[in-house]
Every structure is written in C-alpha cells, then in structure tokens.
Design an enzyme around this catalytic site. Structure first.
Site, PDB file in Angstrom:
ATOM      1  N   CYS A  17       6.590   5.045  -2.504  1.00 25.09           N
ATOM      2  CA  CYS A  17       5.887   6.305  -2.682  1.00 25.09           C
ATOM      3  C   CYS A  17       4.436   6.066  -2.302  1.00 25.09           C
ATOM      4  O   CYS A  17       4.009   4.935  -2.099  1.00 25.09           O
ATOM      5  CB  CYS A  17       5.960   6.778  -4.136  1.00 25.09           C
ATOM      6  SG  CYS A  17       7.607   7.200  -4.721  1.00 25.09           S
ATOM      7  N   GLY A  45       6.849   8.310   1.890  1.00 23.72           N
ATOM      8  CA  GLY A  45       7.827   9.136   1.191  1.00 23.72           C
ATOM      9  C   GLY A  45       7.899  10.517   1.798  1.00 23.72           C
ATOM     10  O   GLY A  45       6.871  11.169   1.961  1.00 23.72           O
ATOM     11  N   ASN A 119       3.651   4.919  -7.959  1.00 24.96           N
ATOM     12  CA  ASN A 119       4.313   4.166  -6.901  1.00 24.96           C
ATOM     13  C   ASN A 119       4.785   2.849  -7.504  1.00 24.96           C
ATOM     14  O   ASN A 119       3.982   2.082  -8.041  1.00 24.96           O
ATOM     15  CB  ASN A 119       3.344   3.895  -5.744  1.00 24.96           C
ATOM     16  CG  ASN A 119       3.934   2.949  -4.708  1.00 24.96           C
ATOM     17  OD1 ASN A 119       5.135   2.902  -4.511  1.00 24.96           O
ATOM     18  ND2 ASN A 119       3.077   2.192  -4.048  1.00 24.96           N
ATOM     19  N   GLY A 120       6.081   2.595  -7.434  1.00 29.76           N
ATOM     20  CA  GLY A 120       6.623   1.361  -7.981  1.00 29.76           C
ATOM     21  C   GLY A 120       7.886   1.622  -8.770  1.00 29.76           C
ATOM     22  O   GLY A 120       8.551   2.645  -8.601  1.00 29.76           O
ATOM     23  N   CYS A 253       3.669  -7.097  -2.440  1.00 25.67           N
ATOM     24  CA  CYS A 253       4.976  -7.012  -1.772  1.00 25.67           C
ATOM     25  C   CYS A 253       4.817  -7.389  -0.302  1.00 25.67           C
ATOM     26  O   CYS A 253       4.053  -6.773   0.440  1.00 25.67           O
ATOM     27  CB  CYS A 253       5.519  -5.595  -1.892  1.00 25.67           C
ATOM     28  SG  CYS A 253       6.997  -5.288  -0.892  1.00 25.67           S
ATOM     29  N   TYR A 259       6.596  -4.083   7.123  1.00 24.03           N
ATOM     30  CA  TYR A 259       7.201  -2.800   7.505  1.00 24.03           C
ATOM     31  C   TYR A 259       6.529  -1.571   6.895  1.00 24.03           C
ATOM     32  O   TYR A 259       6.260  -0.604   7.593  1.00 24.03           O
ATOM     33  CB  TYR A 259       8.686  -2.827   7.124  1.00 24.03           C
ATOM     34  CG  TYR A 259       9.416  -1.517   7.292  1.00 24.03           C
ATOM     35  CD1 TYR A 259       9.745  -1.038   8.562  1.00 24.03           C
ATOM     36  CD2 TYR A 259       9.791  -0.761   6.187  1.00 24.03           C
ATOM     37  CE1 TYR A 259      10.421   0.165   8.720  1.00 24.03           C
ATOM     38  CE2 TYR A 259      10.477   0.442   6.340  1.00 24.03           C
ATOM     39  CZ  TYR A 259      10.786   0.905   7.604  1.00 24.03           C
ATOM     40  OH  TYR A 259      11.440   2.085   7.755  1.00 24.03           O
ATOM     41  N   SER A 300       8.508   0.560  14.172  1.00 21.51           N
ATOM     42  CA  SER A 300       8.191  -0.577  13.306  1.00 21.51           C
ATOM     43  C   SER A 300       8.281  -1.915  14.021  1.00 21.51           C
ATOM     44  O   SER A 300       7.616  -2.875  13.626  1.00 21.51           O
ATOM     45  CB  SER A 300       9.105  -0.572  12.086  1.00 21.51           C
ATOM     46  OG  SER A 300      10.471  -0.624  12.478  1.00 21.51           O
ATOM     47  N   CYS A 453      12.965 -10.596  -2.210  1.00 23.57           N
ATOM     48  CA  CYS A 453      14.084 -10.141  -1.381  1.00 23.57           C
ATOM     49  C   CYS A 453      14.566 -11.235  -0.434  1.00 23.57           C
ATOM     50  O   CYS A 453      15.704 -11.197   0.049  1.00 23.57           O
ATOM     51  CB  CYS A 453      13.704  -8.889  -0.596  1.00 23.57           C
ATOM     52  SG  CYS A 453      12.199  -9.052   0.387  1.00 23.57           S
TER      53      CYS A 453
END
Length: 481
Positions: A17, A45, A119-120, A253, A259, A300, A453
């Site tokens: 977001c 978003g 956001n999160g 992150c 990205y 991207s 990830c």
C-alpha cells in the site's frame, strides 16, 4: 485455478500500500497536494484510494474502490478542505477487496475521530482483534489497519501519546499515518520494514510519504527517513519526534529495491533505477550467456536488463511492448481469448526478435506460469533461443509483512532445481541472481534488509506455520533473525 485461468499479473509479488500525510499553513490546498502524492504512489496499490482532511476540529473522509483518478474529482477535492490531510492507496494484502476495507479507516475517540492509513501487515492481528472485540470495539472491516485505529482510539491523552502507547503492542511491519481533529501523527515499526520518508514543503509545512517520488511530485524537499520505532507529530510549523520503540537496526524490505518502489524513488541516497541496473550487471557477471540481444520485460525488468547489457556488451533492445492500461481488475477474458493469454499484457515485436538468441531479464518468478507463457510467446514470435535471467534470488518463503505472495506450496522454486524450473518454463536456460550478488549490487550488508522471502529468516515473529507455510520432509523451520 489452472495456470491458464490465473490473472495475467498473478506471477509477481503484489504491491503493498502507499501512505501520505501533509500539514500545511493556511492557503495551501492539502487535499490537492495529497491527491497528487497518491497519484505518484498509485503503483503501490490500485484497488482503493482515500483521503481524510482536517478542517478545524472536523475530519472529513472520502474513500472508494478504484484508482485515484476515479475516486476523486474537482468537486470531491473542494469538499476536503483544511490544514492537514492523510491519504492512502491500497492493495489488499489482508482483508478482501471491498469498500469496508478501503482506507483511511476511522474510529470515534470520545468527541473526536481518528482516521488512519497503514502500509504493512501485523502478525498478531488475531490476538488483538479478540482483545478489542471483548472490550466492545466496533469493528466492521477485516483489516489489521482497523485494529490499529481502534487501539489508538481507546487510549487517552494526546494523539501522539496514544500512538506511543499502542506501538509496543503491534507485532509486524507498519508505516502508519493517523489524523484527528487536532493532531497529525506518522509512525513506523522498530525494524523499519516498510518505507516512510519525511519531507518539507517549499512554502512551509511538512509531509511524510511511502516513497520519495511522492515528494518530488508535490515539490517537497526530502529531509530524512522516518526512523524505525519513531513517531512524528506534524504541524505547519514543525515536527515533534518521539522514539516510541528502540530501533531494531532497520530491516528494509529488499523487494522495495528489486521491484516495488518506483525506479525514480531514492533510498539511502540511491535511486531504485541505479540499484536495479547494478543487479543486472551482477547477473551478467554471474551468469553470462552467448546471445544476440538483451530484452527487459517492461516495466520492472528494464533497469536490470540495461545493466546486464552494459556489463555483458550484448546490445539491449525493446522487443516486448507492454499494454499499460491492463490493470489488475480488468474483466477476465473468455476461453477463446485465453488462447492469446499473455498478449493482453505483453506483445512482442517479431521484426526485432526473429532469429535472435535472447537474454530476457525479469525481476522475479513466483509461480512460473506467466514466465512459461512469456517464453512461449517469444518463441512463437521467432526467437531462436530464450535465456531467462532473474535479477533476484529464488523466492522460497512467503511474506507476512505486507506483500501478497503465494503460499509456499505454490512457489515454483520450492523443491525444484534451477534446471527443473527452466524445463518447466520452456526456457533454454535460466539463472537467478545470487544472494551475494544481490548484496554487492545493493552495496550494503545483508543485516540492513529483510530477506525472509529468500532465506526463511524472519526478523519479526510470524503467525503459526499452519497459516501459510508448507514444509517439505527434512526442511528446517524458519527462525527469527
């Protein structure tokens, strides 16, 4: 759902977001400033958008499903007057895509109101929801954002004091903006997983945003990052800072660099374009291949593809055109149209591709279904060879901190070798950027990022593994870093 039936954007990690907040002196149109900032953050978003503005002691909220340009018009912006505002664009990482879950969310606080954008993702939402419902809180949405708003509304004292009291109870990742009839506050989790930057308006006033591109859009000057664990009260005349939680060192992150963030956004003095180009250059050094052209999948994959081309000496060419008007909510094609599949989003240029050995650079592979269709599309357009190069390591673990990612059982890299994934996608070869190569490209130590990830090492406590994780026999369970 079969691979042929999946949405065309289903093979990428989904955006989180975007949040924005501004406090300005009289005469500044805070709703219009917020509108343009949200427009710059639209990539974060596309499901809903909202603005809450304060005029005197009154807070007015407008939110709806859709893009910023469809939710707001001149009439609605003129009704959102005042000296401070917050804004939000949403992709539903938690909670369904419905009006109740659009933000800013609101809760009454005595005779006041608090409106909040987040956001999160919290990892202790269930525990907090049970607690708030037992206390009689009126919860209508299914988001963790509503829980945060309810917790703040239940606290006494100033809004800043309430935020500082609530932050220790929130487990997870969050960058939040919240407004009441008298205060505007922004705050960030102790690990700093989700980005939040502070800016100053040229003609007076302060703002915060998820990315620096929003500051550029409205002519604000970047001052600094909001520190992990920090809460800021913003007013036209200045800011007041409280270190509500001890900083856990900062674990941004890593997918912001790979990205999510816009290529022109800056983090720690570097644009995302520069970071992604460096990733492509490292990829070329690690996994070069004889080829005629380097192709980036727009948009991207383009910076990494250019970096790969410059390092390898292989010419770069735009060989795939992206239809930028295909959003995530378009009407799904019927079965006959599915035969054309990926062409709704990408279309190749056969005159550029025919007979060529291609290095095709993309940022990531999640399930593999879209990559498979892209490889076939390029071969159908006459490519002699298709060599896939991915400017990030294999995604092996799901995210719990605000990125919508597949269950572990659906991640194509789990339980498969790189060669097996190449066979699955139909590519002549496949290579990922290594973790070491990623860190060399970023120019910063691994300790400054959340890389869960890729590694399964989660910096913040995660929910019970039955929610989303799938373990293969003999695999270790993820540990907190």
């Amino acid at each position: 759902m079969s691979d042929a039936e999946r949405p065309l954007d289903d093979d990428t990690p989904k955006e989180e977001c975007g949040v924005f907040a501004v406090a300005a002196p009289p005469g500044r149109d805070v709703s219009r400033i917020t509108y343009y900032a949200l427009h710059a953050l639209q990539h974060r978003g596309q499901e809903s958008a909202g603005i809450a503005a304060r005029d005197g002691a009154n807070v007015t909220i407008q939110r709806d499903l859709g893009l910023v340009t469809t939710v707001f018009d001149e009439t609605s912006l003129r009704s959102l007057t005042g000296d401070a505002a917050i804004g939000h664009v949403r992709y539903s990482t938690t909670g369904a895509n419905k009006w109740d879950n659009a933000q800013p969310v609101a809760q009454t606080r005595g005779d006041d109101i608090v409106a909040l954008g987040h956001n999160g993702n919290l990892t202790n939402t269930g525990e907090l929801r049970t607690e708030m419902e037992a206390a009689g809180a009126d919860l209508r949405a299914s988001t963790d954002s509503e829980i945060i708003a309810a917790l703040i509304a239940a606290e006494e004292g100033s809004l800043l004091r309430a935020v500082c009291a609530v932050m220790p109870r929130l487990v997870g990742a969050y960058s939040v903006v919240v407004i009441s009839g008298s205060e505007l506050v922004a705050f960030r989790d102790a690990h700093g997983v989700r980005p939040l930057v502070l800016g100053r308006l040229d003609e007076g006033g302060w703002c915060v945003a998820s990315e620096t591109c929003a500051l550029d859009q409205i002519g604000a000057r970047f001052e600094r990052d909001v520190r992990p664990g920090e809460a800021l009260r913003l007013s036209a005349g200045g800011i007041e800072s409280r270190q509500a939680l001890p900083s856990a060192g900062g674990r941004t992150c890593v997918f912001e660099h790979i990205y999510f963030a816009r290529p022109d956004s800056r983090m720690e003095g570097t644009t995302m374009w520069e970071s992604r180009s460096a990733m492509g250059a490292e990829l070329a050094r690690e996994s070069g291949v004889d080829a005629d052209l380097v192709v980036g999948l727009p948009d991207s994959g383009t910076p990494a593809a250019i970096g790969y081309a410059q390092e390898s000496g292989i010419p770069y060419s735009e060989a795939v055109v992206r239809n930028r008007y295909v959003g995530r909510s378009f009407i799904q094609p019927d079965q006959a149209m599915r035969q054309h599949g990926i062409r709704l989003k990408f279309n190749p240029l056969p005159s550029v591709i025919a007979g060529k050995r291609l290095v095709v650079v993309d940022d990531s592979i999640v399930r593999g279904n879209t990559t498979q269709r892209i490889v076939q599309m390029l071969l159908d357009a006459g490519a002699a060879e298709v060599h896939m190069r991915i400017s990030s390591p294999p995604i092996l673990w799901p995210c719990f901190y605000g990125i919508d990612m597949a269950d572990r059982a659906e991640l194509v890299a789990v339980g498969r070798s790189v060669e097996e994934i190449a066979d699955l996608t139909g590519a002549h070869s496949l290579a990922y950027l290594t973790l070491d190569g990623l860190q060399r490209a970023l120019g910063k130590p691994a300790s400054g990022f959340c890389r869960a990830c890729f590694t399964g090492e989660y910096p913040i406590a995660i929910p019970d593994s039955s929610l989303k994780l799938r373990f293969e026999p003999g695999e270790r369970e993820p540990a907190a870093a």
